[in-house]
Motif scaffolding. Structure first.
Motif, mmCIF file in Angstrom:
data_model
loop_
_atom_site.group_PDB
_atom_site.id
_atom_site.type_symbol
_atom_site.label_atom_id
_atom_site.label_comp_id
_atom_site.label_asym_id
_atom_site.label_seq_id
_atom_site.Cartn_x
_atom_site.Cartn_y
_atom_site.Cartn_z
ATOM 1 N N ASP A 51 0.852 -1.186 0.000
ATOM 2 C CA ASP A 51 0.000 0.000 0.000
ATOM 3 C C ASP A 51 0.892 1.242 0.000
ATOM 4 O OD1 ASP A 51 -1.782 2.033 0.374
ATOM 5 O OD2 ASP A 51 -2.618 1.273 2.258
ATOM 6 N N PHE A 52 0.984 1.901 -1.138
ATOM 7 C CA PHE A 52 1.895 3.034 -1.295
ATOM 8 C C PHE A 52 1.437 4.274 -0.537
ATOM 9 C CE2 PHE A 52 2.967 0.319 -4.859
ATOM 10 C CZ PHE A 52 4.348 0.386 -4.885
ATOM 11 N N THR A 53 0.262 4.239 0.047
ATOM 12 C CA THR A 53 -0.194 5.388 0.840
ATOM 13 C C THR A 53 0.348 5.324 2.269
ATOM 14 O OG1 THR A 53 -2.228 4.287 1.601
ATOM 15 C CG2 THR A 53 -2.316 5.476 -0.506
ATOM 16 N N ARG A 54 0.970 4.229 2.658
ATOM 17 C CA ARG A 54 1.506 4.118 4.014
ATOM 18 C C ARG A 54 2.640 5.103 4.222
ATOM 19 N NH1 ARG A 54 -0.344 -0.064 6.973
ATOM 20 N NH2 ARG A 54 -1.478 -1.737 5.898
ATOM 21 N N SER A 55 2.655 5.691 5.407
ATOM 22 C CA SER A 55 3.649 6.729 5.689
ATOM 23 C C SER A 55 4.986 6.169 6.139
ATOM 24 C CB SER A 55 3.109 7.681 6.766
ATOM 25 O OG SER A 55 2.811 6.978 7.957
ATOM 26 N N ASP A 56 5.005 4.928 6.673
ATOM 27 C CA ASP A 56 6.237 4.358 7.206
ATOM 28 C C ASP A 56 6.524 3.014 6.542
ATOM 29 O OD1 ASP A 56 8.448 3.645 8.627
ATOM 30 O OD2 ASP A 56 7.448 3.417 10.562
ATOM 31 N N SER B 258 3.261 12.224 -7.774
ATOM 32 C CA SER B 258 3.468 10.966 -8.479
ATOM 33 C C SER B 258 3.405 9.757 -7.554
ATOM 34 C CB SER B 258 4.839 10.981 -9.176
ATOM 35 O OG SER B 258 5.881 11.080 -8.218
ATOM 36 N N GLY B 259 3.652 9.979 -6.255
ATOM 37 C CA GLY B 259 3.589 8.899 -5.292
ATOM 38 C C GLY B 259 4.685 7.870 -5.510
ATOM 39 N N GLY B 260 4.547 6.719 -4.874
ATOM 40 C CA GLY B 260 5.529 5.666 -5.038
ATOM 41 C C GLY B 260 6.461 5.553 -3.855
ATOM 42 N N LEU C 124 8.680 0.548 -12.318
ATOM 43 C CA LEU C 124 9.805 1.255 -11.717
ATOM 44 C C LEU C 124 10.138 2.476 -12.564
ATOM 45 C CD1 LEU C 124 11.886 -1.940 -11.026
ATOM 46 C CD2 LEU C 124 11.233 -0.331 -9.223
ATOM 47 N N TYR C 125 10.401 3.578 -11.909
ATOM 48 C CA TYR C 125 10.765 4.818 -12.604
ATOM 49 C C TYR C 125 12.241 5.101 -12.386
ATOM 50 C CZ TYR C 125 10.914 9.765 -13.861
ATOM 51 O OH TYR C 125 11.237 10.970 -14.436
ATOM 52 N N ASN C 126 12.973 5.235 -13.500
ATOM 53 C CA ASN C 126 14.395 5.568 -13.460
ATOM 54 C C ASN C 126 14.545 7.051 -13.783
ATOM 55 O OD1 ASN C 126 17.157 5.768 -13.696
ATOM 56 N ND2 ASN C 126 17.294 4.570 -15.594
ATOM 57 N N PRO D 7 26.064 5.670 -6.311
ATOM 58 C CA PRO D 7 24.703 5.481 -5.791
ATOM 59 C C PRO D 7 23.642 5.832 -6.825
ATOM 60 C CG PRO D 7 26.077 6.613 -4.184
ATOM 61 C CD PRO D 7 26.862 6.579 -5.460
ATOM 62 N N ARG D 8 22.558 5.092 -6.802
ATOM 63 C CA ARG D 8 21.422 5.340 -7.702
ATOM 64 C C ARG D 8 20.126 5.261 -6.899
ATOM 65 N NH1 ARG D 8 22.637 4.252 -13.219
ATOM 66 N NH2 ARG D 8 20.500 4.962 -13.623
ATOM 67 N N THR D 9 19.085 5.870 -7.436
ATOM 68 C CA THR D 9 17.759 5.838 -6.821
ATOM 69 C C THR D 9 16.718 5.529 -7.886
ATOM 70 O OG1 THR D 9 18.352 7.437 -5.102
ATOM 71 C CG2 THR D 9 16.006 7.166 -5.553
ATOM 72 N N VAL D 10 15.787 4.657 -7.566
ATOM 73 C CA VAL D 10 14.654 4.382 -8.445
ATOM 74 C C VAL D 10 13.377 4.549 -7.639
ATOM 75 C CG1 VAL D 10 15.937 2.808 -9.921
ATOM 76 C CG2 VAL D 10 14.682 1.906 -7.962
ATOM 77 N N ILE D 11 12.273 4.723 -8.338
ATOM 78 C CA ILE D 11 10.967 4.866 -7.699
ATOM 79 C C ILE D 11 10.099 3.665 -8.083
ATOM 80 C CG2 ILE D 11 8.961 6.345 -7.334
ATOM 81 C CD1 ILE D 11 11.613 7.651 -6.558
ATOM 82 N N LEU D 12 9.690 2.913 -7.062
ATOM 83 C CA LEU D 12 8.740 1.823 -7.282
ATOM 84 C C LEU D 12 7.341 2.413 -7.240
ATOM 85 C CD1 LEU D 12 8.142 -1.236 -7.561
ATOM 86 C CD2 LEU D 12 8.140 -1.351 -5.055
#
Length: 307
Positions: A165-170, A186-188, A220-222, A296-301
């Motif tokens: 659930d991507f709405t979870r804060s933690d 965009s969320g994620g 996944l967003y690169n 280092p790299r970062t992606v967005i699920l």
């Protein structure tokens, strides 16, 4: 008549003491053997932890420290002894390959304090009502914590086909690794990867029964121009007994710039172990990671669900 009543009362208290000691000694080995392991879910761990309260309540009933101490010494002396004992137990457990949990020391004390405050057959020191209220509140907080975990696990299974659930804060309650919630429109879930050999995130608290579904879908967003090669890893409960590469599902994911969507047939996951079928009713963990990154790299699920 009075003597007979007193004798019966003494016999009842002695039987209670004997039963309490017997129960405590039978339960004590479970501090060191058995219990939740690496593959156990959060609810089992939380329920198991409540056993510390029951165990040391039994020990207190059996030992009856009020036979030697009175007033506030009844609280200070046993508390000091049990605190030292609890620290020793946690140290021994760490030497046996189990995790140290200093919260267990507090649970041990709560079990003892409950008996000291509420057991009726002993003198109550001044402030007895405050002690009763305080110990009851501490025990209630522990029970409430377990109830919260139970509700959380119910929600995890009810949210299928969504695996997270991507709405979870933690996200740290569900994921291991450097993950954080993306707060823009965009969320994620942001996954940060470093330069170590393996770097990424593992969803270790998820609904494990995938038998009614045919596909796993993830997006996944690169955010960078450079492509990124990642790996998705999935395994069931049985795999955690051996951790062999050939006993789990592994698939490379090549991320181009921007959005990347992958659809993986669950039959492919089921057939991935070399010498058996994966148990699709007991999926345990899903990992996303990269290896030997030069920086280092970062992606967005952005999506993780079954279909």
């Amino acid at each position: 008549m009075l003597a007979s009543t007193a004798t019966k009362g003494a016999q009842t208290r002695q039987r209670l003491r004997s039963l309490a000691l017997l129960g405590a000694f039978l339960i004590t080995p479970l501090l060191f053997i058995g219990g939740p392991d690496y593959s156990s879910g959060p609810l089992l761990r939380s329920v198991w932890n409540l056993g510390h309260i029951g165990l040391f309540a039994l020990f207190t009933l059996g030992i009856q420290p009020w036979r030697w101490f009175r007033g506030w010494r009844l609280w200070f002396a046993p508390t000091a002894i049990l605190l030292a004992l609890g620290l020793a137990i946690e140290t021994i457990q760490s030497g046996l390959g189990r995790d140290m949990d200093w919260h267990d020391v507090l649970r041990n004390l709560i079990g003892m304090w409950l008996v000291l405050a509420w057991f009726p057959s002993r003198p109550t020191p001044a402030g007895g009502r405050v002690l009763k209220l305080s110990t009851a509140l501490l025990a209630a907080l522990e029970l409430a914590s377990t109830a919260t975990v139970a509700l959380q696990q119910f929600q995890v299974h009810q949210q299928l086909p969504q695996l997270y659930d991507f709405t979870r804060s933690d996200p740290s309650l569900f994921w291991r690794g450097q993950v954080s919630k993306v707060d823009d429109a965009s969320g994620g879930l942001s996954i940060h990867m470093g330069t170590e050999t393996y770097s990424g995130a593992t969803l270790q608290n998820l609904a494990g029964d995938w038998r009614d579904y045919q596909q796993l879908i993830l997006s996944l967003y690169n955010p960078e121009q450079a492509p990124l090669q990642m790996t998705i890893r999935i395994h069931d409960v049985a795999h955690e007994d051996n951790n062999r590469y050939s006993d789990r599902f592994n698939q490379r994911l090549l991320l181009a710039t921007g959005d990347n969507r992958f659809v993986i047939p669950l039959d492919t996951i089921r057939e991935a172990p070399e010498s058996r079928d994966m148990d699709m009713g007991r999926i345990r963990r899903l990992g996303l990671f990269a290896t030997h990154l030069p920086r280092p790299r970062t992606v967005i699920l952005k999506e993780l669900r079954l279909q």
